[in-house]
Design a protein around this motif. Structure first.
Motif, PDB file in Angstrom:
ATOM      1  N   GLU A  97      61.783  18.978 118.757  1.00  0.00           N
ATOM      2  CA  GLU A  97      61.204  18.854 117.420  1.00  0.00           C
ATOM      3  C   GLU A  97      60.282  20.022 117.099  1.00  0.00           C
ATOM      4  N   GLY A  98      59.605  20.513 118.136  1.00  0.00           N
ATOM      5  CA  GLY A  98      58.650  21.587 117.890  1.00  0.00           C
ATOM      6  C   GLY A  98      59.043  22.927 118.456  1.00  0.00           C
ATOM      7  N   LEU A  99      60.178  22.991 119.189  1.00  0.00           N
ATOM      8  CA  LEU A  99      60.497  24.215 119.915  1.00  0.00           C
ATOM      9  C   LEU A  99      60.827  25.382 118.998  1.00  0.00           C
ATOM     10  N   ASP A 100      61.623  25.150 117.971  1.00  0.00           N
ATOM     11  CA  ASP A 100      61.949  26.241 117.052  1.00  0.00           C
ATOM     12  C   ASP A 100      60.692  26.739 116.346  1.00  0.00           C
ATOM     13  N   LEU A 101      59.852  25.807 115.906  1.00  0.00           N
ATOM     14  CA  LEU A 101      58.620  26.197 115.232  1.00  0.00           C
ATOM     15  C   LEU A 101      57.669  26.905 116.188  1.00  0.00           C
ATOM     16  N   GLU A 102      57.684  26.479 117.457  1.00  0.00           N
ATOM     17  CA  GLU A 102      56.873  27.161 118.468  1.00  0.00           C
ATOM     18  C   GLU A 102      57.304  28.612 118.600  1.00  0.00           C
ATOM     19  N   ARG A 103      58.609  28.845 118.689  1.00  0.00           N
ATOM     20  CA  ARG A 103      59.104  30.223 118.797  1.00  0.00           C
ATOM     21  C   ARG A 103      58.726  31.036 117.574  1.00  0.00           C
ATOM     22  N   LEU A 104      58.834  30.422 116.404  1.00  0.00           N
ATOM     23  CA  LEU A 104      58.502  31.133 115.173  1.00  0.00           C
ATOM     24  C   LEU A 104      57.039  31.543 115.142  1.00  0.00           C
ATOM     25  N   VAL A 105      56.150  30.592 115.369  1.00  0.00           N
ATOM     26  CA  VAL A 105      54.717  30.900 115.307  1.00  0.00           C
ATOM     27  C   VAL A 105      54.320  31.884 116.403  1.00  0.00           C
ATOM     28  N   LEU A 106      54.841  31.677 117.621  1.00  0.00           N
ATOM     29  CA  LEU A 106      54.482  32.572 118.715  1.00  0.00           C
ATOM     30  C   LEU A 106      54.958  33.999 118.478  1.00  0.00           C
ATOM     31  N   SER A 107      55.968  34.199 117.643  1.00  0.00           N
ATOM     32  CA  SER A 107      56.420  35.569 117.369  1.00  0.00           C
ATOM     33  C   SER A 107      55.350  36.388 116.654  1.00  0.00           C
ATOM     34  N   ALA A 108      54.344  35.723 116.101  1.00  0.00           N
ATOM     35  CA  ALA A 108      53.241  36.447 115.454  1.00  0.00           C
ATOM     36  C   ALA A 108      52.293  37.061 116.472  1.00  0.00           C
ATOM     37  N   TYR A 152      55.233  52.134 114.251  1.00  0.00           N
ATOM     38  CA  TYR A 152      54.995  51.569 112.930  1.00  0.00           C
ATOM     39  C   TYR A 152      56.242  50.844 112.414  1.00  0.00           C
ATOM     40  N   THR A 153      57.400  51.472 112.592  1.00  0.00           N
ATOM     41  CA  THR A 153      58.643  50.875 112.097  1.00  0.00           C
ATOM     42  C   THR A 153      58.966  49.587 112.842  1.00  0.00           C
ATOM     43  N   LYS A 154      58.727  49.570 114.149  1.00  0.00           N
ATOM     44  CA  LYS A 154      58.961  48.354 114.934  1.00  0.00           C
ATOM     45  C   LYS A 154      58.055  47.220 114.464  1.00  0.00           C
ATOM     46  N   TYR A 155      56.797  47.548 114.171  1.00  0.00           N
ATOM     47  CA  TYR A 155      55.898  46.513 113.661  1.00  0.00           C
ATOM     48  C   TYR A 155      56.382  45.981 112.318  1.00  0.00           C
ATOM     49  N   ARG A 156      56.704  46.901 111.400  1.00  0.00           N
ATOM     50  CA  ARG A 156      57.093  46.465 110.053  1.00  0.00           C
ATOM     51  C   ARG A 156      58.385  45.642 110.083  1.00  0.00           C
ATOM     52  N   ALA A 157      59.338  46.050 110.888  1.00  0.00           N
ATOM     53  CA  ALA A 157      60.598  45.303 110.971  1.00  0.00           C
ATOM     54  C   ALA A 157      60.365  43.923 111.577  1.00  0.00           C
ATOM     55  N   SER A 158      59.569  43.867 112.641  1.00  0.00           N
ATOM     56  CA  SER A 158      59.278  42.581 113.284  1.00  0.00           C
ATOM     57  C   SER A 158      58.514  41.660 112.347  1.00  0.00           C
ATOM     58  N   SER A 159      57.547  42.225 111.626  1.00  0.00           N
ATOM     59  CA  SER A 159      56.750  41.440 110.684  1.00  0.00           C
ATOM     60  C   SER A 159      57.630  40.860 109.578  1.00  0.00           C
ATOM     61  N   ALA A 160      58.525  41.682 109.052  1.00  0.00           N
ATOM     62  CA  ALA A 160      59.417  41.215 107.984  1.00  0.00           C
ATOM     63  C   ALA A 160      60.299  40.071 108.484  1.00  0.00           C
ATOM     64  N   PHE A 161      60.780  40.192 109.714  1.00  0.00           N
ATOM     65  CA  PHE A 161      61.631  39.148 110.309  1.00  0.00           C
ATOM     66  C   PHE A 161      60.846  37.843 110.413  1.00  0.00           C
ATOM     67  N   THR A 162      59.691  37.893 111.065  1.00  0.00           N
ATOM     68  CA  THR A 162      58.895  36.681 111.291  1.00  0.00           C
ATOM     69  C   THR A 162      58.492  36.007 109.986  1.00  0.00           C
ATOM     70  N   TYR A 163      57.928  36.766 109.062  1.00  0.00           N
ATOM     71  CA  TYR A 163      57.383  36.147 107.858  1.00  0.00           C
ATOM     72  C   TYR A 163      58.477  35.703 106.888  1.00  0.00           C
ATOM     73  N   SER A 164      59.643  36.331 106.940  1.00  0.00           N
ATOM     74  CA  SER A 164      60.735  35.844 106.086  1.00  0.00           C
ATOM     75  C   SER A 164      61.190  34.458 106.546  1.00  0.00           C
ATOM     76  N   ILE A 165      61.226  34.246 107.865  1.00  0.00           N
ATOM     77  CA  ILE A 165      61.623  32.939 108.390  1.00  0.00           C
ATOM     78  C   ILE A 165      60.535  31.905 108.105  1.00  0.00           C
ATOM     79  N   ALA A 166      59.271  32.286 108.331  1.00  0.00           N
ATOM     80  CA  ALA A 166      58.163  31.355 108.070  1.00  0.00           C
ATOM     81  C   ALA A 166      58.115  30.973 106.596  1.00  0.00           C
ATOM     82  N   ARG A 167      58.371  31.936 105.724  1.00  0.00           N
ATOM     83  CA  ARG A 167      58.365  31.637 104.282  1.00  0.00           C
ATOM     84  C   ARG A 167      59.497  30.680 103.935  1.00  0.00           C
ATOM     85  N   ALA A 168      60.683  30.894 104.521  1.00  0.00           N
ATOM     86  CA  ALA A 168      61.815  29.999 104.246  1.00  0.00           C
ATOM     87  C   ALA A 168      61.507  28.574 104.694  1.00  0.00           C
TER      88      ALA A 168
END
Length: 433
Positions: free
Chosen positions: A282-293, A334-350
């Motif tokens: 129940e919480g594992l997917d959300l755990e992975r999402l939040v921990l990616s931050a 810088y590019t690695k940060y921006r790409a990773s950030s876009a990935f994480t926050y797009s999923i969190a926003r969805a």
């Protein structure tokens, strides 16, 4: 970014929550009746970008005041979590971002949780990790699976920082293969007796409340596991056998815990008997999402320590930052940060925007932490290289950042397991097991 007024003076618990309320109207009565999501707190409404930026600024303000470079370095070098930090984070309202306001939380969602973890990890990977184990693995698990009595009893103390939370799943021989756990829970009058050990438990040496997984029907494999709420302050037979000495995330106190005939009342079963795997999932997917931050914050920290140095340090009569090899590393970081950030926050926003019927895709959540974790380790290595000899010195944060980042490729499921999880998710979509 200008400093804001101190967090405590403005709210969050005495600061962010009132500030958030000022940014958007109070929820109407009709909206209160609307609540149907099992993944978000009561009265949840997706935050605007302005609200998230306000939250980020206030979290940065908190870290500048409370998690200075000296605090972060001491936490790492001494391998000791600053225990007064829990109450400070509680007073700032950081510990219950996804908890209902009824229990002192902010009633916000997973974008907000990512924002807070990113900025805490930017200041200290260790403090960020302990925060995540408390606020996501423990508090959010209680919110997702606890009954009203359990939440009313335990959440206020966890949200205020008076009590420290943890989750205990892994064992010596049961890491990625969690179903092979050996801890048992034998039924007795009024509850269960738990016996066994758990390994690599973040916050284990300090926790007052631990969500523990044990086998209630060992022969039933995954269908015989149950989740229990263990109050260590009342649990005779509970002990921390040892605090672990780790390569990185030092100061995020991690331990091997032992439960020797620990009695847990039936009222402290989290979810249903023999349905512990469901609680876990129940919480594992959300755990992975939040921990990616967490890796996002470490990538920002890599840039924080690298950019000033390469612009001030001169070799061959010019700043290092004018050298193309260095510019290439900076561009990659810088590019690695921006790409990773876009990935994480797009999923969190969805996830937040689909809150009435949350859209949570396993491959997205696993992919976010898989990508961010590996990029964070690379950024940590590049920071050391850009700083040269100073990067190899423990007085600089670059080595600490790299060591901290590596944990995210191992903890909460290794990179290899995440790839398997993503592949299996696609197989399920195509009707294959």
């Amino acid at each position: 970014m200008p400093l804001l007024a101190p967090i405590r003076s403005l709210g969050l618990r005495s600061s962010l929550r009132p500030a958030i309320r000022r940014l958007r109207p109070a929820v109407e009565t009709s909206q209160i009746c609307r609540y149907a999501s099992t993944k978000h707190p009561k009265n949840f409404k997706p935050p605007t970008q302005d609200e998230l930026e306000e939250l980020r600024e206030r979290t940065i303000e908190f870290t500048r005041r409370e998690i200075t470079h000296d605090v972060a370095q001491a936490t790492d070098h001494k391998n000791e979590f600053p225990l007064d930090m829990w109450q400070k984070m509680g007073e700032a309202g950081l510990l219950g971002v996804t908890a209902d306001e009824d229990y002192g939380g902010l009633s916000m969602g997973y974008q907000a949780h990512c924002v807070i973890l990113e900025e805490l990890s930017r200041a200290s990977g260790s403090i960020g990790l302990s925060y995540a184990a408390h606020s996501q693995l423990c508090v959010n698990q209680l919110m997702l699976n606890g009954n009203e009595e359990q939440k009313a009893k335990y959440l206020p103390g966890l949200v205020s920082g008076e009590r420290i939370g943890a989750l205990a799943m892994s064992e010596h021989n049961a890491g990625s293969d969690v179903v092979s756990m050996k801890m048992t829970a034998k039924e007795t009058d009024g509850g269960y007796l738990l016996n066994g050990t758990k390994m690599w438990i973040t916050n284990g040496p300090d926790a007052h409340l631990i969500i523990v997984y044990a086998k209630t029907e060992p022969e039933a494999a995954s269908k015989g596991i149950t989740a229990f709420i263990v109050d260590t302050t009342e649990a005779s037979g509970f002990s921390c056998a040892r605090k672990l000495d780790k390569l990185g995330m030092r100061g995020s106190n991690t331990g091997e815990i032992v439960l020797d005939n620990v009695f847990v009342p039936t009222s402290n079963i989290l979810g249903q008997i023999n349905k512990g795997v469901r609680v876990l999932m129940e919480g594992l997917d959300l755990e992975r999402l939040v921990l990616s931050a967490g890796p996002l914050g470490l990538m920002k920290a890599s840039l924080d320590c690298t950019l000033p140095y390469v612009h001030e340090r001169k070799q061959f009569g010019v700043p290092l930052a004018t050298q193309q090899f260095i510019q290439g590393k900076l561009a990659d970081m810088y590019t690695k940060y921006r790409a990773s950030s876009a990935f994480t926050y797009s999923i969190a926003r969805a996830v937040d925007e689909s809150y009435t019927n949350p859209e949570i895709r396993t491959q997205d959540c696993a992919g976010a932490i898989l990508y961010a974790a590996e990029r964070a380790t690379e950024c940590g290595m590049d920071a050391i290289q850009c700083l040269g000899g100073m990067g190899y010195m423990n007085e600089m944060p670059a080595g600490r950042i790299m060591r901290d980042a590596k944990l995210y490729e191992i903890g909460a499921g290794t990179s290899e397991i995440r790839k398997m999880v993503i592949g299996r998710a696609f197989n399920r979509e195509f009707g294959m097991r």
